[in-house]
Design an enzyme around this catalytic site. Structure first.
Site, short mmCIF file in Angstrom:
data_model
loop_
_atom_site.label_atom_id
_atom_site.label_comp_id
_atom_site.label_asym_id
_atom_site.label_seq_id
_atom_site.Cartn_x
_atom_site.Cartn_y
_atom_site.Cartn_z
N PRO A 1 8.03 7.81 -5.56
CA PRO A 1 7.87 7.00 -4.35
C PRO A 1 6.63 6.11 -4.42
O PRO A 1 5.64 6.48 -5.06
CB PRO A 1 7.70 8.05 -3.24
CG PRO A 1 8.11 9.35 -3.82
CD PRO A 1 7.92 9.25 -5.30
N ARG B 1 3.45 2.35 0.18
CA ARG B 1 3.51 1.65 1.47
C ARG B 1 4.90 1.38 2.02
O ARG B 1 5.00 0.82 3.12
CB ARG B 1 2.70 0.34 1.38
CG ARG B 1 1.21 0.61 1.20
CD ARG B 1 0.36 -0.64 1.11
NE ARG B 1 -1.05 -0.30 0.94
CZ ARG B 1 -1.62 0.05 -0.22
NH1 ARG B 1 -0.89 0.10 -1.31
NH2 ARG B 1 -2.90 0.37 -0.28
N ASN C 1 0.34 0.64 -12.03
CA ASN C 1 0.95 1.96 -12.03
C ASN C 1 0.22 2.91 -12.97
O ASN C 1 -0.37 2.49 -13.96
CB ASN C 1 2.43 1.87 -12.42
CG ASN C 1 3.23 1.13 -11.37
OD1 ASN C 1 2.75 0.95 -10.25
ND2 ASN C 1 4.42 0.70 -11.71
N ASP D 1 1.89 5.81 -13.99
CA ASP D 1 2.92 6.74 -14.46
C ASP D 1 3.16 6.66 -15.97
O ASP D 1 3.87 7.49 -16.53
CB ASP D 1 4.24 6.53 -13.69
CG ASP D 1 4.72 5.07 -13.74
OD1 ASP D 1 4.59 4.42 -14.79
OD2 ASP D 1 5.26 4.60 -12.72
N HIS E 1 -5.32 0.57 -13.12
CA HIS E 1 -5.75 1.71 -12.30
C HIS E 1 -5.78 3.01 -13.09
O HIS E 1 -5.69 4.09 -12.51
CB HIS E 1 -4.86 1.84 -11.06
CG HIS E 1 -5.01 0.68 -10.10
ND1 HIS E 1 -4.16 0.46 -9.04
CD2 HIS E 1 -5.93 -0.32 -10.04
CE1 HIS E 1 -4.54 -0.64 -8.38
NE2 HIS E 1 -5.60 -1.12 -8.98
P1 CNA Z 1 2.68 -0.28 -2.61
O1 CNA Z 1 1.57 -0.82 -1.80
O2 CNA Z 1 3.26 1.03 -2.23
O3 CNA Z 1 3.82 -1.41 -2.60
C1 CNA Z 1 5.03 -1.26 -3.26
C2 CNA Z 1 5.82 -2.54 -3.09
O4 CNA Z 1 6.99 -2.46 -3.85
C3 CNA Z 1 6.22 -2.82 -1.65
O5 CNA Z 1 6.06 -4.19 -1.38
C4 CNA Z 1 7.71 -2.44 -1.63
O6 CNA Z 1 8.46 -3.20 -0.70
C5 CNA Z 1 8.11 -2.76 -3.03
N1 CNA Z 1 9.22 -1.96 -3.54
C6 CNA Z 1 9.42 -0.63 -3.44
N2 CNA Z 1 10.52 -0.26 -4.10
C7 CNA Z 1 11.03 -1.39 -4.66
C8 CNA Z 1 12.16 -1.68 -5.47
N3 CNA Z 1 13.00 -0.73 -5.88
N4 CNA Z 1 12.37 -2.96 -5.83
C9 CNA Z 1 11.54 -3.96 -5.43
N5 CNA Z 1 10.46 -3.74 -4.67
C10 CNA Z 1 10.20 -2.47 -4.30
O7 CNA Z 1 2.28 -0.17 -4.17
P2 CNA Z 1 1.40 -1.19 -5.04
O8 CNA Z 1 1.72 -0.88 -6.45
O9 CNA Z 1 1.47 -2.55 -4.55
O10 CNA Z 1 -0.08 -0.67 -4.71
C11 CNA Z 1 -0.97 -0.39 -5.66
C12 CNA Z 1 -1.23 1.12 -5.80
C13 CNA Z 1 -0.02 1.99 -5.71
C14 CNA Z 1 -1.75 1.36 -7.17
O11 CNA Z 1 -3.03 1.89 -7.10
C15 CNA Z 1 -0.83 2.37 -7.85
O12 CNA Z 1 -1.51 3.23 -8.69
C16 CNA Z 1 -0.22 3.10 -6.72
N6 CNA Z 1 1.04 3.81 -7.01
C17 CNA Z 1 1.52 3.92 -8.28
C18 CNA Z 1 2.70 4.59 -8.52
C19 CNA Z 1 3.21 4.70 -9.93
O13 CNA Z 1 2.43 4.75 -10.86
N7 CNA Z 1 4.54 4.71 -10.11
C20 CNA Z 1 3.42 5.15 -7.45
C21 CNA Z 1 2.88 5.03 -6.16
C22 CNA Z 1 1.70 4.34 -5.95
#
Ligand code: CNA
Length: 280
Positions: free
Chosen positions: A45, A48, A119, A121, A138
């Protein structure tokens, strides 16, 4: 507002001309910025998104504000909430998404100039994107150290602590600091390469931004460093940052995986993409 499963294009530029310019060689240095949205379909997940994002699920932890869980000043005295969620967040054996595979395909075709990922991951590497083309802005979960005295901490003990939901502490008895994965928390600096790599954005002839809310600085500022006149393509569920302000901007609003499939169709790369993804 309902989200569409077929990404719609909007604004002045258009996706077809971006695809044409990739095909005819006018676009050959693609700079990419990715965020959590390219990994949600792998089962991680984001932060935001309403309902599914982590920040919507933190109420039981009674944090002063959601970001506190990843703030170094909060973690330094209260590491427990971080370890309460760490097990669920720890990237297990997850498969990269087709969006990761698309970036690997760009690299294979010599078109990926550079990738900035927010990310942690590690799925970029699993998808086969060459590591010298990636800045993990990050950090990552692959190693850890004491937040206080910086002493490294063994992987096996870290795995056990995460599995048990317990806070691991520095092995130096006189220190007693909590162990923190080498992930950049709020209040910490980004890797030193970030400042130097920022300038590669200006070398790009396409700025591709995928799966990020563009709410976390300084990565959120990167798209603005693309030269004027250079097309910027956003593939995301929602509009983000200043996308839409430049006449060259193209927004494909919808899931990233649908967006890269559409782009691959326009480029004539669809079969190659699906094969690369299956074999990853
Ligand atoms: P965020 O702020 O949670 O934003 C995610 C964005 O992606 C939002 O605009 C969503 O609408 C959009 N979104 C979600 N799912 C999809 C999809 N399937 N297709 C298209 N768009 C989608 O996360 P950001 O990455 O902008 O914020 C930065 C943070 C989140 C960083 O410090 C990361 O380390 C951190 N993070 C990382 C992971 C990971 O490594 N997978 C997971 C969660 C958070």
């Amino acid at each position: 507002e309902a989200t569409e499963s077929i990404p719609s294009t909007s604004t002045q530029g258009d996706i077809e001309s971006i695809a044409d310019n990739i095909k005819n060689g006018h676009i050959s240095r693609i700079v990419v910025l990715t965020g959590a949205g390219i990994s949600t379909s792998a089962g991680i997940p984001d932060f935001r998104s309403p309902t599914t994002g982590l920040y919507d699920k933190l109420a039981p932890l009674k944090l002063p504000y959601p970001e506190a869980i990843f703030h170094i000043s909060y973690f330094s005295h209260s590491p427990e909430p971080f370890y309460a969620i760490a097990r669920a967040r720890h990237p297990g054996n997850l498969k990269p998404t087709i969006s990761h595979a698309f970036l690997a395909l760009l690299a294979k075709k010599g078109l990926l100039h550079y990738l900035f990922t927010q990310n942690i991951d590690g799925l970029e590497e699993d998808a086969g994107i060459p590591t010298d083309k990636v800045l993990w802005a990050h950090g990552n979960w692959k190693s850890q150290h004491c937040w206080k005295c910086k002493t490294e901490y063994p992987d096996d003990l870290m795995k056990r602590a995460i599995h048990n939901g317990e806070v691991p502490y520095c092995l130096k008895a006189e220190c007693g600091g909590a162990i923190k994965p080498n992930v950049v928390f709020f209040g910490q600096s980004l890797p030193k390469e970030f400042d130097e790599k920022e300038k590669v954005v200006g070398q790009g002839d396409l700025m591709l931004v995928m799966g990020t809310s563009l709410k976390v600085a300084p990565c959120s500022t990167l798209p603005r460093l693309a030269n004027k006149g250079v097309p910027r393509l956003l593939i995301n569920m929602e509009k983000a940052g200043d996308f839409g302000n430049r006449k060259e901007d193209v927004c494909m609003l919808g899931p990233c995986d649908d967006g890269v499939r559409r782009l691959a169709d326009l480029l004539g790369w669809r079969d190659e993409l699906e094969t690369l993804w299956k074999d990853a």
